[in-house]
Scaffold this motif. Structure first.
Motif, PDB file in Angstrom:
ATOM      1  N   TYR A  95       4.406  -1.985  10.160  1.00 27.74           N
ATOM      2  CA  TYR A  95       3.021  -1.794  10.589  1.00 27.74           C
ATOM      3  C   TYR A  95       2.062  -2.140   9.450  1.00 27.74           C
ATOM      4  O   TYR A  95       1.035  -2.805   9.662  1.00 27.74           O
ATOM      5  N   LEU A  96       2.404  -1.722   8.246  1.00 25.65           N
ATOM      6  CA  LEU A  96       1.583  -2.052   7.078  1.00 25.65           C
ATOM      7  C   LEU A  96       1.586  -3.547   6.812  1.00 25.65           C
ATOM      8  O   LEU A  96       0.567  -4.115   6.399  1.00 25.65           O
ATOM      9  N   ALA A  97       2.740  -4.213   7.051  1.00 23.70           N
ATOM     10  CA  ALA A  97       2.831  -5.654   6.805  1.00 23.70           C
ATOM     11  C   ALA A  97       1.864  -6.433   7.680  1.00 23.70           C
ATOM     12  O   ALA A  97       1.374  -7.490   7.284  1.00 23.70           O
ATOM     13  N   LEU A  98       1.577  -5.912   8.870  1.00 24.30           N
ATOM     14  CA  LEU A  98       0.654  -6.595   9.775  1.00 24.30           C
ATOM     15  C   LEU A  98      -0.772  -6.060   9.679  1.00 24.30           C
ATOM     16  O   LEU A  98      -1.682  -6.647  10.256  1.00 24.30           O
ATOM     17  N   SER A  99      -0.952  -4.946   8.979  1.00 22.50           N
ATOM     18  CA  SER A  99      -2.276  -4.326   8.913  1.00 22.50           C
ATOM     19  C   SER A  99      -2.997  -4.611   7.604  1.00 22.50           C
ATOM     20  O   SER A  99      -4.225  -4.707   7.581  1.00 22.50           O
ATOM     21  N   LEU A 100      -2.254  -4.698   6.507  1.00 19.02           N
ATOM     22  CA  LEU A 100      -2.873  -4.950   5.208  1.00 19.02           C
ATOM     23  C   LEU A 100      -3.104  -6.442   5.059  1.00 19.02           C
ATOM     24  O   LEU A 100      -2.176  -7.215   4.847  1.00 19.02           O
ATOM     25  N   MET A 101      -4.333  -6.852   5.203  1.00 17.42           N
ATOM     26  CA  MET A 101      -4.688  -8.263   5.149  1.00 17.42           C
ATOM     27  C   MET A 101      -5.725  -8.507   4.072  1.00 17.42           C
ATOM     28  O   MET A 101      -6.584  -7.656   3.850  1.00 17.42           O
ATOM     29  N   PRO A 102      -5.666  -9.678   3.403  1.00 12.26           N
ATOM     30  CA  PRO A 102      -4.721 -10.773   3.593  1.00 12.26           C
ATOM     31  C   PRO A 102      -3.300 -10.387   3.180  1.00 12.26           C
ATOM     32  O   PRO A 102      -3.110  -9.355   2.532  1.00 12.26           O
ATOM     33  N   PRO A 103      -2.268 -11.185   3.526  1.00 11.69           N
ATOM     34  CA  PRO A 103      -0.882 -10.830   3.229  1.00 11.69           C
ATOM     35  C   PRO A 103      -0.624 -10.513   1.768  1.00 11.69           C
ATOM     36  O   PRO A 103       0.233  -9.675   1.455  1.00 11.69           O
ATOM     37  N   ALA A 104      -1.352 -11.151   0.856  1.00  7.80           N
ATOM     38  CA  ALA A 104      -1.152 -10.886  -0.567  1.00  7.80           C
ATOM     39  C   ALA A 104      -1.450  -9.428  -0.912  1.00  7.80           C
ATOM     40  O   ALA A 104      -0.878  -8.866  -1.854  1.00  7.80           O
ATOM     41  N   ARG A 105      -2.320  -8.786  -0.147  1.00  7.10           N
ATOM     42  CA  ARG A 105      -2.632  -7.384  -0.394  1.00  7.10           C
ATOM     43  C   ARG A 105      -1.416  -6.503  -0.106  1.00  7.10           C
ATOM     44  O   ARG A 105      -1.101  -5.594  -0.873  1.00  7.10           O
ATOM     45  N   TYR A 106      -0.741  -6.793   1.010  1.00 10.68           N
ATOM     46  CA  TYR A 106       0.485  -6.055   1.309  1.00 10.68           C
ATOM     47  C   TYR A 106       1.539  -6.288   0.237  1.00 10.68           C
ATOM     48  O   TYR A 106       2.198  -5.359  -0.231  1.00 10.68           O
ATOM     49  N   ASP A 107       1.678  -7.545  -0.194  1.00 13.55           N
ATOM     50  CA  ASP A 107       2.710  -7.873  -1.171  1.00 13.55           C
ATOM     51  C   ASP A 107       2.467  -7.206  -2.513  1.00 13.55           C
ATOM     52  O   ASP A 107       3.408  -6.872  -3.226  1.00 13.55           O
ATOM     53  N   SER A 108       1.205  -7.010  -2.856  1.00 12.79           N
ATOM     54  CA  SER A 108       0.902  -6.364  -4.139  1.00 12.79           C
ATOM     55  C   SER A 108       1.065  -4.849  -4.070  1.00 12.79           C
ATOM     56  O   SER A 108       1.406  -4.209  -5.066  1.00 12.79           O
ATOM     57  N   LEU A 109       0.834  -4.270  -2.886  1.00  9.09           N
ATOM     58  CA  LEU A 109       0.944  -2.811  -2.742  1.00  9.09           C
ATOM     59  C   LEU A 109       2.374  -2.369  -2.437  1.00  9.09           C
ATOM     60  O   LEU A 109       2.855  -1.375  -2.985  1.00  9.09           O
ATOM     61  N   ILE A 110       3.045  -3.090  -1.548  1.00  6.68           N
ATOM     62  CA  ILE A 110       4.395  -2.703  -1.118  1.00  6.68           C
ATOM     63  C   ILE A 110       5.387  -3.610  -1.836  1.00  6.68           C
ATOM     64  O   ILE A 110       5.778  -4.662  -1.338  1.00  6.68           O
ATOM     65  N   THR A 111       5.794  -3.200  -3.018  1.00  8.37           N
ATOM     66  CA  THR A 111       6.742  -3.981  -3.803  1.00  8.37           C
ATOM     67  C   THR A 111       8.170  -3.502  -3.545  1.00  8.37           C
ATOM     68  O   THR A 111       8.399  -2.428  -2.979  1.00  8.37           O
ATOM     69  N   GLY A 112       9.120  -4.322  -3.993  1.00  7.95           N
ATOM     70  CA  GLY A 112      10.521  -3.948  -3.824  1.00  7.95           C
ATOM     71  C   GLY A 112      10.857  -2.653  -4.542  1.00  7.95           C
ATOM     72  O   GLY A 112      11.610  -1.815  -4.018  1.00  7.95           O
ATOM     73  N   TYR A 113      10.307  -2.465  -5.738  1.00  8.30           N
ATOM     74  CA  TYR A 113      10.590  -1.251  -6.504  1.00  8.30           C
ATOM     75  C   TYR A 113      10.040  -0.011  -5.796  1.00  8.30           C
ATOM     76  O   TYR A 113      10.651   1.064  -5.824  1.00  8.30           O
ATOM     77  N   ARG A 114       8.905  -0.149  -5.152  1.00  9.53           N
ATOM     78  CA  ARG A 114       8.339   0.995  -4.436  1.00  9.53           C
ATOM     79  C   ARG A 114       9.156   1.334  -3.201  1.00  9.53           C
ATOM     80  O   ARG A 114       9.319   2.511  -2.853  1.00  9.53           O
ATOM     81  N   LEU A 115       9.688   0.316  -2.528  1.00 11.57           N
ATOM     82  CA  LEU A 115      10.555   0.589  -1.389  1.00 11.57           C
ATOM     83  C   LEU A 115      11.836   1.289  -1.848  1.00 11.57           C
ATOM     84  O   LEU A 115      12.322   2.215  -1.183  1.00 11.57           O
ATOM     85  N   ILE A 116      12.372   0.851  -2.969  1.00 12.73           N
ATOM     86  CA  ILE A 116      13.553   1.528  -3.523  1.00 12.73           C
ATOM     87  C   ILE A 116      13.203   2.965  -3.891  1.00 12.73           C
ATOM     88  O   ILE A 116      13.996   3.892  -3.685  1.00 12.73           O
ATOM     89  N   GLY A 117      11.995   3.162  -4.427  1.00  8.09           N
ATOM     90  CA  GLY A 117      11.555   4.514  -4.757  1.00  8.09           C
ATOM     91  C   GLY A 117      11.476   5.410  -3.532  1.00  8.09           C
ATOM     92  O   GLY A 117      11.849   6.592  -3.580  1.00  8.09           O
TER      93      GLY A 117
END
Length: 304
Positions: A95-117
């Motif tokens: 839901y965040l991937a489609l809501s946080l626009m532009p896509p670069a905003r999602y990529d900067s906020l939801i990183t791989g390390y944060r998902l692992i966290g």
């Protein structure tokens, strides 16, 4: 006769758990050994496989443990808790991937390390709850929490998860690449469309997992509520047989999930064939083009 039925169900659970453990070990090996799958897009899939693996291993150990089983039961409940939280997290992440626009905003906020966290937090909360409830609370509190509070909380989480999935599918249906015509902003429409397609494929897979997990869990939920409101059922051998049967039914879901990965994830299927069958299924030309787009644009740049 009822004792023999319960014993047979325990042996059946051991067999199903062993099969589930092998399947999820293979699934984790495929994700770890396939380069195109080692991305944050599949973090929660790996976490779910790890939760199912732990559930299967501790279930096998529980049935034939000669000593006190509070620790093992705590880890089993913990693994189950991690699995339902992971299924919810997938919906929220998409839901965040489609809501946080532009896509670069999602990529900067939801990183791989944060998902692992987030996964680490799940693994702290789940087993901690299980160990505390089975080993550090009075019997009266355990009875209320385990047979009434926890099942009701599970239903609430399932309902929230289903609602978020519905919202994401609705967002996909009405999705248009954002800011495509805004001055000074270069929007990659092809990449955005790939993002939507990826989200749709992943959510379809997790909806299947959600349905399997929920339907196999409902009988145990209903029987636990029956035990809470009628404690005399503990002495009913037929009811205890049904209760063990419901546990066996849910254990089946941990063996079904890896089969869903194999069915729904093309990259996982190709990685499995390459790792264990030493053969790679040849893709159609248009599929190759889509995979290149996925790997080069969407996955490498946005890390979905």
């Amino acid at each position: 006769m009822a004792v023999k039925v319960v014993t047979a169900l325990q042996y059946s659970m051991t067999g199903v758990s062993a099969m589930a453990a092998i399947e999820n070990l293979l699934a984790i090996a495929v994700f770890a050994g396939t380069k195109k799958l080692r991305i944050k897009y599949y973090t929660f899939v790996v976490n779910l496989a790890l939760a199912d693996l732990n559930y299967a291993l501790f279930t096998m150990a529980l049935h034939w443990s000669p000593g006190p089983s509070g620790v093992l039961e705590g880890f089993i409940v913990g693994a189950y808790t991690v699995s339902i939280l992971t299924i919810l997290a997938v919906a929220i992440n998409r839901y965040l991937a489609l809501s946080l626009m532009p896509p670069a905003r999602y990529d900067s906020l939801i990183t791989g390390y944060r998902l692992i966290g987030v996964c680490i937090i799940f693994w702290c909360l789940g087993p901690m709850y299980g160990l505390v409830i089975y080993n550090a609370v009075p019997g009266e509190v355990f009875f209320v929490v385990h047979f009434l509070g926890y099942p009701l909380a599970g239903v609430i989480v399932w309902v929230i998860t289903a609602l978020v999935y519905f919202l994401v599918f609705r967002k996909i249906k009405h999705y248009t690449p954002p800011l495509a015509s805004a001055a000074g902003i270069s929007a990659n429409e092809e990449r955005d469309q790939t993002r939507v397609q990826q989200t749709h494929r992943l959510l379809v897979m997790f909806v299947l997992i959600l349905v399997v997990s929920f339907t196999t869990w409902v009988p145990a939920f209903v029987l636990n509520l029956c035990l809470f409101f009628n404690t005399y059922l503990w002495s009913d051998e037929i009811f205890l047989g049904l209760l063990w049967g419901s546990y066996l039914l849910y254990t089946l879901s941990t063996a079904i999930n890896p089969l869903i990965y194999l069915w729904r994830l093309d990259g996982f299927r190709e990685g499995f064939y390459a790792m264990f069958c030493r053969c790679v299924k040849k893709a159609e030309p248009n599929q190759i083009e889509a995979d290149l787009t996925t790997n080069e644009n969407t996955l490498a740049e946005t890390g979905l």
